[in-house]
Design a protein around this motif. Structure first.
Motif, PDB file in Angstrom:
ATOM      1  N   ASN A 250       7.477   1.525 -10.778  1.00 16.43           N
ATOM      2  CA  ASN A 250       6.028   1.644 -10.587  1.00 16.43           C
ATOM      3  C   ASN A 250       5.771   1.386  -9.115  1.00 16.43           C
ATOM      4  O   ASN A 250       5.448   0.281  -8.702  1.00 16.43           O
ATOM      5  N   ASP A 251       5.944   2.414  -8.305  1.00 18.43           N
ATOM      6  CA  ASP A 251       5.906   2.252  -6.862  1.00 18.43           C
ATOM      7  C   ASP A 251       4.514   2.494  -6.260  1.00 18.43           C
ATOM      8  O   ASP A 251       3.950   1.632  -5.614  1.00 18.43           O
ATOM      9  N   TYR A 252       3.957   3.658  -6.539  1.00 21.87           N
ATOM     10  CA  TYR A 252       2.683   3.994  -5.913  1.00 21.87           C
ATOM     11  C   TYR A 252       1.573   3.014  -6.301  1.00 21.87           C
ATOM     12  O   TYR A 252       0.754   2.619  -5.471  1.00 21.87           O
ATOM     13  N   PHE A 253       1.531   2.582  -7.562  1.00 16.48           N
ATOM     14  CA  PHE A 253       0.473   1.703  -8.049  1.00 16.48           C
ATOM     15  C   PHE A 253       0.923   0.242  -8.156  1.00 16.48           C
ATOM     16  O   PHE A 253       0.267  -0.565  -8.820  1.00 16.48           O
ATOM     17  N   GLU A 254       2.013  -0.082  -7.486  1.00 21.51           N
ATOM     18  CA  GLU A 254       2.581  -1.422  -7.619  1.00 21.51           C
ATOM     19  C   GLU A 254       1.599  -2.536  -7.249  1.00 21.51           C
ATOM     20  O   GLU A 254       1.367  -3.470  -8.024  1.00 21.51           O
ATOM     21  N   GLU A 255       1.042  -2.458  -6.062  1.00 20.94           N
ATOM     22  CA  GLU A 255       0.155  -3.536  -5.609  1.00 20.94           C
ATOM     23  C   GLU A 255      -1.098  -3.631  -6.472  1.00 20.94           C
ATOM     24  O   GLU A 255      -1.572  -4.729  -6.788  1.00 20.94           O
ATOM     25  N   GLU A 256      -1.642  -2.496  -6.868  1.00 19.87           N
ATOM     26  CA  GLU A 256      -2.824  -2.516  -7.734  1.00 19.87           C
ATOM     27  C   GLU A 256      -2.484  -3.145  -9.082  1.00 19.87           C
ATOM     28  O   GLU A 256      -3.266  -3.918  -9.643  1.00 19.87           O
ATOM     29  N   THR A 257      -1.308  -2.818  -9.600  1.00 22.57           N
ATOM     30  CA  THR A 257      -0.887  -3.398 -10.877  1.00 22.57           C
ATOM     31  C   THR A 257      -0.790  -4.912 -10.776  1.00 22.57           C
ATOM     32  O   THR A 257      -1.255  -5.647 -11.656  1.00 22.57           O
TER      33      THR A 257
END
Length: 447
Positions: free
Chosen positions: A146-153
């Protein structure tokens, strides 16, 4: 009182012997403050055309770009066939113009099936499975981080769920829901009795108990280490060190674990029966008949218990003697993107879409699941749900089950140990023996 004998205690939903690693959070692929450490070797086994290096951004995007679905993308989702899946798939198609088909596949079968169907080109683009299958999925190379949404997650999902969806410092999952246990309370029986501590529960149960007539103030599957771990961990016991990843550091016989099991045995005062006889079916039957006032059980029974002909609410496990708070085990189901997907960007978007706050609330509304998102306890629908609201409070005091394969030896050794302790065996000596068995099995690789 005579209970129907059964050979094994009830198997808890989501509990498996083959569990994977639960580790400290490390910033992953788009981290802002640490150096990237993930190696492509962890994802060996996938076809070259579908490989995505951890140091690269999703195809066709930069870190600051909005992720866009590939032209002509169509997705296949493996999940339960329920109202939420149908609703979410249609909403996603409206928003992104990407069609989604779904196929009913049991979550416990997903990883194994993806290992064969993925290379054959017939696998799903997005799948869901419990966190104890994550290690196998990563080692098999069947899922993408889950790279692109990692920080949001990490910002929007509760910490235990993020931990459970992380393997060797890399976040893979898009956490959907959490399963744990707490206390179901029959308000018609308990009324306004104080239940702030275990001393309160013991005092209430002594007055309420009518054992000859199968009536109990408090009841649970006392022979099951899944539930009893909460007492061990509350006083400082643990299965493995380094957040469940160090198989050589066993904590089931440390001072805290011993104290937890001493407290466990004290409950015999209000549950004067053989713990082997308290199976899930027996206990649930008594609870539904209104013969149990306080029932320690899992969220997987929330839907059925909400329909009972008496008022039910859920409260977190209360403080033990000395003020220590139990730490319950938790299990997490997350969505994952297949490494074999022809449309990885669209798949990332869909996995993220399914786990947005709006969609999680819809899933709760349609299926009654416990959302993994932060802050939902303040939503009116959940605040007014005395069952889910109670579990939301409990989630903050949970610990994902350790997921390394050696965890199987914990279940094997501790199950007989707690039965012996209940029946009067020396707590320290019994736990020392169980820890020794675990070390031997780990060293020899016994299955």
């Amino acid at each position: 009182m005579v209970f129907k004998q059964q050979e094994k205690y009830h198997s808890i939903a989501g509990e498996k012997y083959d569990m994977m690693k639960q580790v400290k959070r490390k910033l992953g692929l788009v981290a802002l403050t640490s150096i990237l450490t993930f190696s492509l070797a962890a994802c060996g086994g996938k076809s070259a055309s579908n490989e995505t290096k951890a140091s690269e951004q999703p195809s066709g995007t930069a870190a600051t770009d909005e992720l866009k679905a590939e032209p002509g993308a169509e997705l296949l989702l493996w999940d339960s066939k329920d109202p939420f899946v149908e609703y979410a798939s249609k909403e996603f198609e409206k928003k992104y113009n990407v069609k989604v088909k779904f196929e009913k596949v049991e979550s416990t079968d997903t990883v194994k099936r993806l290992s064969t169907d993925g290379p054959a080109g017939t696998g799903a683009d997005v799948v869901v499975f419990p966190h104890d299958h994550l290690g196998t999925a990563v080692k098999s190379g069947v899922i993408l981080p889950n790279d692109y949404f990692e920080e949001e997650t990490k910002k929007t999902i509760v910490e235990p769920a993020v931990q459970a969806s992380t393997y060797e410092g890399v976040l893979y999952g898009y956490p959907r829901n959490i399963e744990t246990y707490a206390l179901y309370v029959n308000k018609d029986l308990v009324k306004d009795a104080k239940l702030d501590t275990w001393e309160d529960i013991i005092a209430f149960s002594k007055k309420f108990n009518d054992v000859p007539n199968n009536k109990f103030g408090f009841l649970y599957e006392a022979n099951n280490p899944y539930f009893n771990y909460a007492f061990m961990a509350g006083y400082g016991g643990y299965v493995f060190g380094k957040n469940g990843t160090d198989k050589n550091d066993i904590g089931i016989n440390n001072e805290g674990a011993v104290k937890g099991m001493e407290f466990y045995r004290s409950l015999k005062e209000i549950i004067p029966v053989n713990p082997k006889d308290i199976t899930a079916d027996v206990k649930t039957g008594l609870w539904q008949e209104g013969k149990v006032a306080i029932n320690l059980d899992g969220i997987w029974n929330a839907g059925n218990f909400a329909k009972l002909p008496f008022e039910v609410e859920v409260i977190p496990l209360p403080k033990m003697p000395g003020g220590a708070e139990p730490v319950a085990f938790s299990g997490v189901k997350s969505y994952y993107v297949s490494s074999y997907s022809k449309y990885p960007n669209a798949a990332r978007l869909f996995a993220h879409f399914l786990t947005t706050k709006e969609m999680m609330l819809k899933n709760y509304e349609l299926n009654g699941v416990l959302p993994a998102a932060k802050g939902l306890e303040n939503e009116e629908a959940i605040k007014n749900d005395k069952i889910i609201a109670g579990f939301m409070q409990q989630v903050a005091k949970t610990q994902p089950m350790p997921s390394i394969p050696e965890t199987q030896f914990f279940w094997q050794s501790v199950t007989p140990a707690i039965e012996q302790i209940w029946n009067g065996a020396d707590v320290k000596a019994t736990l020392d023996k169980a820890a020794g068995e675990m070390k031997t099995n780990i060293a020899t690789g016994n299955k």
